[in-house]
Design an enzyme around this catalytic site. Structure first.
Site, mmCIF file in Angstrom:
data_model
loop_
_atom_site.group_PDB
_atom_site.id
_atom_site.type_symbol
_atom_site.label_atom_id
_atom_site.label_comp_id
_atom_site.label_asym_id
_atom_site.label_seq_id
_atom_site.Cartn_x
_atom_site.Cartn_y
_atom_site.Cartn_z
ATOM 1 N N HIS A 65 0.836 -1.214 0.000
ATOM 2 C CA HIS A 65 0.000 0.000 0.000
ATOM 3 C C HIS A 65 0.865 1.256 0.000
ATOM 4 O O HIS A 65 0.415 2.330 -0.381
ATOM 5 C CB HIS A 65 -0.970 0.018 1.201
ATOM 6 N N LYS A 70 9.559 -2.511 3.356
ATOM 7 C CA LYS A 70 10.725 -2.310 4.219
ATOM 8 C C LYS A 70 10.733 -3.351 5.324
ATOM 9 O O LYS A 70 9.695 -3.671 5.897
ATOM 10 C CB LYS A 70 10.612 -0.900 4.849
ATOM 11 N N ASP A 99 3.574 6.077 11.409
ATOM 12 C CA ASP A 99 3.450 6.917 10.234
ATOM 13 C C ASP A 99 4.760 7.053 9.458
ATOM 14 O O ASP A 99 5.188 8.156 9.114
ATOM 15 C CB ASP A 99 2.923 8.308 10.652
ATOM 16 N N LYS A 106 9.982 -8.637 5.056
ATOM 17 C CA LYS A 106 10.998 -9.262 5.918
ATOM 18 C C LYS A 106 11.690 -10.353 5.128
ATOM 19 O O LYS A 106 11.101 -10.970 4.240
ATOM 20 C CB LYS A 106 10.312 -9.894 7.146
HETATM 21 N N1 GLU Z 1 14.596 -5.174 11.737
HETATM 22 C C1 GLU Z 1 14.027 -4.010 12.302
HETATM 23 C C2 GLU Z 1 12.592 -4.244 12.691
HETATM 24 O O1 GLU Z 1 12.170 -5.346 12.909
HETATM 25 C C3 GLU Z 1 14.234 -2.777 11.422
HETATM 26 C C4 GLU Z 1 13.680 -2.846 10.065
HETATM 27 C C5 GLU Z 1 14.126 -1.709 9.142
HETATM 28 O O2 GLU Z 1 14.845 -0.827 9.584
HETATM 29 O O3 GLU Z 1 13.722 -1.758 7.968
HETATM 30 O O4 GLU Z 1 11.847 -3.324 12.875
#
Ligand code: GLU
Length: 473
Positions: A65, A70, A99, A106
């Site tokens: 979305h 990330k 936000d 992942k």
């Molecule tokens: N691995 C971290 C988490 O679980 C950070 C993820 C990131 O910075 O993209 O939030």
């Protein structure tokens, strides 16, 4: 029995509980909940001794979305498709709650990193990245990995180097991964960010006198006893910043045992001892608990699970002796345990909010990489000189001479100042949004705890994005 559910099903149980308190169409809720895509790949590794090992890796993109998606990459023996999808889903909700404009993703490789040499780990990471590139699961506007359990800035540097050699757009390629070393376009404060965010969140929660009173606690972190489970990057930094905020860290739990000192542990000394001996267990100034699980049941004001999922379950929840659980790890409490804790009047500050500091500062790193300018570069000197001019004007008008110490307090914000204040602001704002949602439901329905409130906020924010995309209504 929810305890028998898989990790992803448990996340969905929490989602469904919150979804009842919204009136979005079932199809939209299903679209938000479902994992959009996931990819499993196997690849061979020629080991240092000449034998061949087969490795299993995954990347899941839970929600598109917002783009890019990330989330971290973890190296652990527990990694499988279900775990990666669950963690990707948590990333979606986490970003929405604070936000940060990303979808959730992942990745992970199923391995025990202690069984591999540095050079093997480098070859594994580079090959994994190559697979991500081939499958279009990485890119500054596509999907941006970061460190997670079992990985660090070293792996991120290998990912970046592998990506940039093959990237068509070299200019923006630096934003293909976050959590990079500072000298390779990383950002100051990223390494500490998750632990620091945990403490900012806790500080805010503990500053509300009314809420603390209902838990039988006084406001503020000062003097509160804390037990931390996990002494990796997140646990260590959370413990360190808690100590700096004058909380009293009385217990630290690691995989091979726990240490306990009711008078308080010196977090830096414990870290130095571990660096020297390889373990926290023989730390001299503490009682040693052989069974790490017993550490979770130590009496304390705040328990901080900062290790892995499924640590507080229906089995041990009745024996937990704390008032506040601060989830620094992802998914440490099962839904069945959550119910028990709520019945027992224990407040849980949920992972989806509390550990969002890492991805928040990743967002700042990604912005910095795309803008090709260090945060604060344009304004620092200007701020510096206007503030000094103001001091000078006050001196002239009042005749008061500021001391050197007072002058030192005045300076334009540099990158680290901006990162930390941006992080603090994010954590404070999101906490009040969460609390407000909880309060709105409190009179009508007592079962809306902080986790459900956080999920409700996430659902609203994601639904809004779908509205902007024209998919809903
Ligand atoms: N691995 C971290 C988490 O679980 C950070 C993820 C990131 O910075 O993209 O939030």
């Amino acid at each position: 029995m929810t305890e028998k559910l898989s990790f992803f099903q448990k996340v969905n149980t929490d989602f469904d509980k919150a979804a009842q308190f919204t009136d979005y169409p079932p199809g939209l809720l299903e679209q938000i909940k479902i994992c959009n895509s996931s990819c499993h790949f196997t690849f061979p590794l020629k080991r240092d001794d000449g034998t061949i090992a087969t490795l299993h890796g995954w990347r899941a993109e839970h929600s598109h979305h917002k783009l890019p998606t990330k989330g971290g990459i973890r190296y652990s023996t527990l990694v499988d498709e279900d775990e990666i999808m669950a963690l990707a889903a948590l990333m979606t909700y986490k970003c929405a709650i604070v936000d940060v404009p990303f979808g959730g993703a992942k990745g992970g490789i199923q391995l025990d990193r202690s069984q591999y040499s540095e050079s093997e780990l480098e070859r594994i990471t580079r090959r994994y990245t190559y697979e991500l590139i081939q499958k279009n699961y990485i890119g500054p506007g596509v999907d941006v990995p970061a460190p997670d359990f079992g990985t660090s800035e070293t792996e991120m540097a290998w990912i970046f180097d592998t990506y940039i050699t093959m990237a068509p757009d070299k200019l923006n390629a630096i934003a293909c991964v976050t959590g990079k070393p500072i000298e390779q376009n990383g950002i100051l404060g990223r390494k500490e960010a998750t632990g620091r965010g945990v403490v900012y969140g806790l500080e805010e929660a503990c500053s509300i006198a009314e809420d603390m009173k209902s838990l039988g606690l006084t406001p503020g972190l000062q003097g509160k006893t804390v037990v931390v489970q996990g002494f990796g990057n997140v646990g260590y930094h959370a413990a360190k910043f808690l100590m700096e905020s004058e909380a009293c860290v009385i217990g630290i739990i690691e995989i091979d045992g726990a240490i306990h000192n009711p008078k308080g542990l010196d977090v830096e000394k414990v870290a130095a001892h571990r660096a020297e001996t390889g373990s926290i267990c023989s730390y001299p100034d503490a009682e040693h608990l052989e069974n790490p699980n017993a550490g979770l049941e130590l009496a304390c004001d705040i328990l901080v699970p900062a290790a892995l999922e499924n640590q507080i379950t229906a089995e041990n929840a009745p024996r937990i002796q704390t008032t506040l659980i601060a989830e620094a790890a992802n998914g440490p409490t099962t839904p069945a345990a959550d119910r028990i804790l709520q019945e027992r009047g224990i407040m849980v500050i949920p992972d989806t909010y509390l550990n969002a500091g890492g991805v928040t500062v990743s967002y700042f790193e990604w912005l910095r990489n795309l803008s090709h300018v260090q945060l604060g570069r344009l304004g620092k000197r200007f701020e510096d000189s206007t503030q000094h001019a103001l001091l000078h004007a006050v001196e002239k008008a009042t005749g008061y001479q500021f001391s050197d110490d007072e002058r030192q307090l005045i300076h334009g914000a540099d990158e680290e100042d901006l990162v930390n204040s941006g992080l603090q602001d994010t954590m404070i704002r999101a906490y009040h949004e969460l609390r407000e949602t909880r309060m709105q439901h409190k009179n009508k329905n007592d079962t809306v705890n902080c986790r459900t409130a956080a999920f409700i906020n996430a659902i609203h924010r994601i639904a809004q994005s779908y509205m902007q995309l024209g998919i809903f209504p």
